[in-house]
Design an enzyme around this catalytic site. Structure first.
Site, PDB file in Angstrom:
ATOM      1  N   ASP A  18      -3.935  -4.870   1.169  1.00 48.61           N
ATOM      2  CA  ASP A  18      -4.560  -4.045   2.207  1.00 48.61           C
ATOM      3  C   ASP A  18      -4.504  -4.945   3.430  1.00 48.61           C
ATOM      4  O   ASP A  18      -5.238  -5.938   3.506  1.00 48.61           O
ATOM      5  CB  ASP A  18      -6.014  -3.721   1.845  1.00 48.61           C
ATOM      6  N   HIS A  19      -3.627  -4.635   4.382  1.00 43.38           N
ATOM      7  CA  HIS A  19      -3.384  -5.628   5.439  1.00 43.38           C
ATOM      8  C   HIS A  19      -4.625  -5.894   6.287  1.00 43.38           C
ATOM      9  O   HIS A  19      -4.715  -6.908   6.964  1.00 43.38           O
ATOM     10  CB  HIS A  19      -2.169  -5.243   6.300  1.00 43.38           C
ATOM     11  N   ASP A  26      -5.147   7.578   3.960  1.00 37.72           N
ATOM     12  CA  ASP A  26      -4.374   6.599   4.719  1.00 37.72           C
ATOM     13  C   ASP A  26      -5.251   5.445   5.213  1.00 37.72           C
ATOM     14  O   ASP A  26      -4.858   4.286   5.147  1.00 37.72           O
ATOM     15  CB  ASP A  26      -3.718   7.305   5.914  1.00 37.72           C
ATOM     16  N   LYS A  78       0.842  -1.194   0.000  1.00 38.97           N
ATOM     17  CA  LYS A  78       0.000   0.000   0.000  1.00 38.97           C
ATOM     18  C   LYS A  78       0.883   1.252   0.000  1.00 38.97           C
ATOM     19  O   LYS A  78       1.948   1.185   0.587  1.00 38.97           O
ATOM     20  CB  LYS A  78      -0.838  -0.097   1.265  1.00 38.97           C
ATOM     21  N   HIS A 117      -8.722   0.608   3.958  1.00 41.05           N
ATOM     22  CA  HIS A 117      -9.055  -0.229   5.123  1.00 41.05           C
ATOM     23  C   HIS A 117     -10.541  -0.127   5.491  1.00 41.05           C
ATOM     24  O   HIS A 117     -11.220  -1.128   5.699  1.00 41.05           O
ATOM     25  CB  HIS A 117      -8.245   0.186   6.350  1.00 41.05           C
TER      26      HIS A 117
HETATM   27  C1  BG6 Z   1      -1.738   1.747   8.108  1.00 41.02           C
HETATM   28  C2  BG6 Z   1      -1.764   3.246   8.196  1.00 41.02           C
HETATM   29  O1  BG6 Z   1      -2.111   1.327   6.806  1.00 41.02           O
HETATM   30  O2  BG6 Z   1      -2.647   1.208   9.055  1.00 41.02           O
HETATM   31  C3  BG6 Z   1      -1.435   3.694   9.608  1.00 41.02           C
HETATM   32  O3  BG6 Z   1      -0.823   3.782   7.284  1.00 41.02           O
HETATM   33  C4  BG6 Z   1      -2.346   3.039  10.604  1.00 41.02           C
HETATM   34  O4  BG6 Z   1      -1.545   5.110   9.731  1.00 41.02           O
HETATM   35  C5  BG6 Z   1      -2.351   1.539  10.393  1.00 41.02           C
HETATM   36  O5  BG6 Z   1      -1.877   3.351  11.919  1.00 41.02           O
HETATM   37  C6  BG6 Z   1      -3.378   0.878  11.277  1.00 41.02           C
HETATM   38  O6  BG6 Z   1      -3.241  -0.499  11.192  1.00 41.02           O
HETATM   39  P1  BG6 Z   1      -3.698  -1.427  12.388  1.00 41.02           P
HETATM   40  O7  BG6 Z   1      -3.508  -2.815  11.869  1.00 41.02           O
HETATM   41  O8  BG6 Z   1      -2.825  -1.098  13.548  1.00 41.02           O
HETATM   42  O9  BG6 Z   1      -5.130  -1.077  12.664  1.00 41.02           O
END
Ligand code: BG6
Length: 495
Positions: free
Chosen positions: A180-181, A238, A151, A243
């Site tokens: 998209d993790h 972001d 991403k 997400h």
């Molecule tokens: C990332 C963003 O993709 O996801 C970050 O760039 C964010 O800003 C993060 O903090 C949140 O991921 P998670 O898995 O901690 O909810």
């Protein structure tokens, strides 16, 4: 359980933060769980010359930092034996041919290759060009070639389409894995299962019974050291662009014909494409942004965004909320309120479904049920229902049915771990299709453009506060409001 072919994972940007904190530890855990075949190698690619010994010592440091309680020595030895390092200096015009020559050592590197590009987004297209130039994306020899693009995939619709046009000169869609993790999170994968495997939920999951849907993602963390990146990005790009919109797609999609990658993605795409464009001529009632000011988190004073950035003129949002409608028969007329924020009072990601008023309104109460799907930190599903208070009078109170998804002894899998496994197995259902990426940009681009043009001062909220009150402006009605927390009673602000 799917099988992983004999293969080599080539990690670009291996000494970067993502690799240190997520990828290497994730691969180690997969090895520990017995999910990596013996004939799988990992080749880390970095800019500088590093000896194999030094690299293996570096990996040990990454694992020590991640697994403070130690780890199995046997697994460690097995894991270390699969790891290799290759220097790919950016100044060497022949670098990718040298990489190819290195990979041609079939004794060490099984010939199916997955290239994980954990590099600067501006380098994605060029790295794919160079891989292709060296013949490393060509599948005609009967071996697969996969490329993971981290991403963000583009910074707007135009740049995403340009990147797509560039990489599809060399790659078929089935070879491209766009991350998209959030899709690797077990709690997100569970949304679809909870909805469609439960007769008590699916029949009421529509505009006949649901008043509105809220998707909330809040963090206590600020932007940290990523100020430059963040200031060029903002919360909408972001977090919401992928997400949160993916979370919404899973919440709203129709049942896929089968649990196959294509069928699941087809249903998500339909939802994303059915979201009504946000009316930019009435942005004020449909989108809200704010920025955190100095405040307190868990009793500690923290600086405001502008202080961290060192530039008092930025109007970039660290809080973004949108009101969206899905124009299809299931959701017509149901607002989806989605929001994301850094530096709020708690870290919580959840989907809260507010049902319509019950036919029987007793004792003057509103009696509108909530169903809440907790994503993180708590993975759960809760229902708040009205029930009689035992006693002589006929009066009700709200009680909760609280189902924890996580039971003692359950595996805790990091999102990247799951995605790396899917990658090596060749399952791209938890990765984004280009149509999803495009639909997402199409939706947020006009808002970003309007916000960028408009240099109006942005709303401020103190770090550690609950929600900027002014965000209420996007609600349709007085009796709709942000749920304050996931806990019972979380729909009223504490006095
Ligand atoms: C990332 C963003 O993709 O996801 C970050 O760039 C964010 O800003 C993060 O903090 C949140 O991921 P998670 O898995 O901690 O909810």
């Amino acid at each position: 359980m799917n099988q992983i072919d004999p293969s080599t994972l080539v990690l670009f940007g291996a000494s970067g933060n993502l690799s240190r904190v997520k990828l290497m530890p994730g691969l180690f855990r997969l090895d520990q769980a017995g999910r990596l075949p013996d004939n799988m190698a990992i080749l880390s690619v970095g800019r500088g010359e590093v000896s194999r010994e030094a690299w293996l010592a570096d990996i040990k440091g990454m694992l020590d930092a991640k697994f403070k309680n130690g780890y199995d020595q046997k697994v460690f030895e097995r894991f270390i034996a699969r790891n290799h390092y290759h220097a790919n200096p950016p100044t060497d015009p022949d670098a990718f041919n040298k990489l190819k020559a290195r990979l041609s050592d079939v004794q060490v590197f099984p010939q199916n290759f997955a290239f994980f590009l954990s590099v600067r987004p501006s380098d994605f297209a060029q790295v794919v060009d160079q891989l292709a130039g060296a013949g490393l994306t060509d599948e005609t020899g009967g071996h697969w070639r996969r490329v993971v693009i981290e991403k963000p995939f583009g910074t707007d619709l135009k740049s995403a389409q340009e990147l797509q046009a560039s990489i599809t000169k060399h790659l078929k869609e089935s070879q491209i894995y766009r991350i998209d993790h959030y899709l690797g999170k077990s709690a997100l994968q569970n949304i679809m299962l909870q909805r469609f495997a439960n007769t008590v939920l699916e029949p009421i999951w529509n505009n006949q019974y649901i008043d509105h849907v809220q998707i909330t993602n809040t963090e206590q963390l600020g932007v940290g050291e990523r100020t430059q990146f963040y200031d060029a990005t903002g919360a909408l790009r972001d977090m919401i662009q992928s997400h949160i919109l993916q979370t919404m797609a899973l919440t709203a999609m129709e049942m896929p014909k089968a649990l196959t990658p294509d069928a699941i993605r087809a249903e998500k795409i339909k939802v994303l494409e059915a979201i009504r464009p946000i009316p930019v001529n009435d942005l004020e009632h449909n989108a809200f942004r704010a920025q955190y000011a100095a405040g307190e988190i868990n009793g500690e004073k923290v600086p405001g965004y502008l202080e961290e950035l060192g530039d008092s003129s930025s109007v970039v949002e660290t809080y973004a909320a949108l009101k969206l409608f899905i124009d299809n028969p299931r959701w017509q007329g149901v607002p989806f309120y989605i929001r994301t924020a850094k530096r709020l009072h708690e870290a919580d990601t959840r989907i809260a479904i507010r049902f319509k008023k019950a036919p029987l309104q007793l004792g003057g109460g509103q009696h509108q049920n909530w169903v809440i799907i907790g994503i993180q930190p708590r993975e759960c599903i809760k229902m708040e229902i009205e029930s009689k208070i035992p006693g002589l009078d006929i009066a009700t109170r709200t009680i909760e049915l609280d189902g924890a998804n996580r039971q003692p002894g359950d595996e805790t899998i990091d999102a990247y771990e799951a995605l790396l496994l899917n990658l090596m197995e060749g399952d791209n259902s938890q990765y984004l299709h280009i149509s999803e990426v495009e639909a997402q940009w199409r939706l947020v681009d006009p808002v970003i453009e309007a916000w960028t043009k408009d240099k109006q001062p942005v709303h401020q909220y103190p770090a550690g506060s609950s929600d900027p009150a002014a965000s209420r402006v996007i609600f349709e009605r007085e009796d709709q409001f942000w749920r304050y927390s996931i806990a019972l009673g979380g729909d009223t602000l504490p006095q």
